[in-house]
Design an enzyme around this catalytic site. Structure first.
Site, short mmCIF file in Angstrom:
data_model
loop_
_atom_site.label_atom_id
_atom_site.label_comp_id
_atom_site.label_asym_id
_atom_site.label_seq_id
_atom_site.Cartn_x
_atom_site.Cartn_y
_atom_site.Cartn_z
N HIS A 40 13.42 47.99 55.86
CA HIS A 40 13.55 49.45 55.85
C HIS A 40 13.43 50.01 57.28
O HIS A 40 14.40 50.48 57.82
CB HIS A 40 12.55 50.14 54.90
CG HIS A 40 12.60 49.58 53.51
ND1 HIS A 40 13.77 49.53 52.78
CD2 HIS A 40 11.64 49.01 52.72
CE1 HIS A 40 13.53 48.98 51.60
NE2 HIS A 40 12.25 48.65 51.53
N ASP A 43 17.31 44.73 47.39
CA ASP A 43 15.95 45.19 47.16
C ASP A 43 15.61 45.39 45.68
O ASP A 43 15.34 44.44 44.97
CB ASP A 43 15.73 46.47 47.99
CG ASP A 43 14.28 46.93 48.04
OD1 ASP A 43 13.45 46.38 47.30
OD2 ASP A 43 13.96 47.85 48.81
C1 NGQ Z 1 7.95 46.68 46.47
N1 NGQ Z 1 9.62 48.29 47.11
O1 NGQ Z 1 7.10 45.95 46.95
O2 NGQ Z 1 8.61 46.36 45.48
C2 NGQ Z 1 8.22 47.99 47.14
C3 NGQ Z 1 7.45 49.07 46.48
C4 NGQ Z 1 5.35 49.32 47.84
C5 NGQ Z 1 10.16 49.03 48.08
N2 NGQ Z 1 9.41 49.35 49.09
C6 NGQ Z 1 5.97 48.89 46.53
N3 NGQ Z 1 11.39 49.44 48.01
O3 NGQ Z 1 6.03 49.41 48.85
O4 NGQ Z 1 4.14 49.53 47.81
ZN ZN Z 2 11.03 45.60 49.07
#
Ligand code: NGQ
Ligand code: ZN
Length: 465
Positions: free
Chosen positions: A274, A325
């Protein structure tokens, strides 16, 4: 003739070439990439232009199960954080059999969509109560098996997750399946290494984020990883949300990317996933570190993250690749389209990611994303040539020159049409991974059975959530 392919047009690292003969050895490595050649008798001919396979550099496989199921208003103002609450609810129920079914289907979808590699950012480690499985590597092994069944190349990135926020705040109930001590993580990596080597999988480490990994743990984990494999890839979520930037500033006085660059040896082994919210100096320093920016256009749009400033990143010579993702979209071409369209909307310009040396946007983006993706997956250092080049894996995608969107066009225009002229059906015809044909006429041999298992697993999960 086995292990050869004749391509009337192929996208080589230097650009488009014609009459290209590709040959690979039994290990699936390209041994010959010869332009301007003629097809020896009996050599199979590609059905259209041949592209280097695109690595998908960021995946949470289980999230495919609820793509489309969080698109309703639940709070007065839904956000990344309210989505995360719903995501945790799905994650809390998942069984090993379900994970394997979801991932097998997802990886088949990826292959049919033109991805030849996946970097799996794997943080669901324990059973629903947070207790380690009898085999502590259970869920990681399920992902490796899914990749093997589908025939996609995998980089497995077990995730270190220890705190719920900056300042080492304890993990929440919803995070109990993710947590491991640093020692325990290093033991897991040691345990997984021989199997990964045997399968041809790459093994790395993913400190989840600066929110989830306190500084001491980060330092110890990275030192431990180096002792296991000093070339292993390292991926981290960073600066995705402005709330995260604010919390990091409150904790340390520094922004996340700034903090990371000052406290870790960020180098070309790193993938900054990101990295949406950086200031000028962060763009410059992060690009110069040699790290790959892991951009996930469809998920970043879906979650309302913000825009990554591509022209600024490229002005500093930054490497980049794409990931799907959360898998709201599983389509390599669509990720490139969304990335370019975001930049157009922001700047009110067209063809933003073209360059002087490569005016065709889709061609320029494909070559760059293949280079960055291979670096992030740990299969190709910054000084080697990724893509259709001698010494690289024979990972290639042939488009269907007979497809309605492509028929009668030049090869560069066919790639442009594949990315920018949506015709409902995909123009991906054949996909090879390490020289093995995994998709033929747009179809993976295991698609139907994998789809049935996916639907059954999802039905079960939804009924329990
Ligand atoms: C994840 N996903 O780990 O799946 C994360 C969300 C977080 C994204 N950042 C959870 N898109 O970042 O705490
Ligand atoms: Zn992720």
């Amino acid at each position: 003739m086995k292990n050869t392919l004749f391509a009337p047009d192929a996208l080589l690292p230097t650009g488009w070439a014609t009459n290209v003969l590709l040959r690979w050895n039994t290990q699936g490595q390209l041994t010959e990439v010869q332009a301007n050649s003629s097809a020896p008798p009996g050599v199979p001919q590609a059905p259209g232009p041949v592209l280097p396979g695109l690595p998908n550099l960021h995946s949470h496989a289980f999230q495919r199960a609820f793509a489309g199921l969080t698109e309703y208003r639940g709070e007065a103002q839904d956000s990344f954080w309210s989505w995360r609450t719903l995501m945790y609810r799905f994650a809390s129920k998942l069984t090993p059999d379900q994970l394997q079914a979801l991932a097998t289907w997802l990886y088949i979808e990826m292959l049919e969509a033109g991805y030849t590699q996946v970097c799996e950012f794997h943080y669901l480690h324990h059973d629903p109560s947070g207790t380690p499985y009898a085999d502590d590597a259970e869920l990681a092994l399920r992902l490796l098996r899914a990749a093997q069944t589908a025939g996609i190349a995998i980089t497995l990135l077990p995730v270190l997750y220890q705190s719920s926020g900056f300042g080492n705040t304890p993990p929440t109930e919803g995070q109990r399946r993710f947590v491991r001590s640093t020692d325990n993580m290093l033991r897991l990596l040691e345990r997984l290494k021989p199997g990964c080597d045997a399968q041809g999988a790459r093994l790395g480490l993913a400190p989840h984020s600066l929110r989830a990994v306190p500084p001491d743990s980060l330092r110890e984990a990275l030192a431990g990883l180096d002792a296991i494999d000093a070339t292993a890839p390292i991926h981290i979520h960073i600066a995705e949300q402005t709330g995260e930037v604010d919390a990091c500033l409150a904790w340390s006085g520094q922004r996340p990317v700034q903090w990371l660059l000052d406290h870790a040896d960020v180098n070309p082994r790193w993938c900054l996933v990101h990295a949406t919210h950086m200031n000028d100096i962060e763009y410059q320093r992060a690009a110069h570190s040699g790290a790959v920016a892991g951009i996930c256009p469809s998920t970043e749009a879906n979650l309302g993250d913000g825009f990554f400033d591509m022209p600024r990143w490229l002005s500093h010579g930054g490497a980049w690749g794409v990931g799907s993702d959360s898998h709201a979209t599983v389509n390599a071409a669509e990720e490139l389209l969304l990335l370019e369209y975001g930049q157009r909307l922001l700047r009110r310009q067209r063809n933003v990611l073209a360059s002087n040396s490569q005016p065709q946007v889709a061609t320029a983006m494909t070559l760059q994303a293949v280079a960055g993706g291979n670096q992030a997956s740990g299969r190709c250092g910054p000084d080697t040539t990724p893509g259709l080049a001698v010494g690289q894996q024979a990972d290639q995608v042939a488009l269907d020159a007979q497809h309605l969107a492509l028929e009668g066009l030049s090869a560069p225009d066919m790639l442009s049409a594949h990315v920018f002229a949506s015709h409902r059906t995909s123009a991906v015809h054949s996909v090879w991974v390490g020289g093995h044909m995994r998709v033929q006429a747009g179809h993976h041999a295991l698609r139907e059975s994998a789809e049935r298992a996916f639907v059954a697993a999802r039905r079960c999960l939804i009924s329990e959530s």
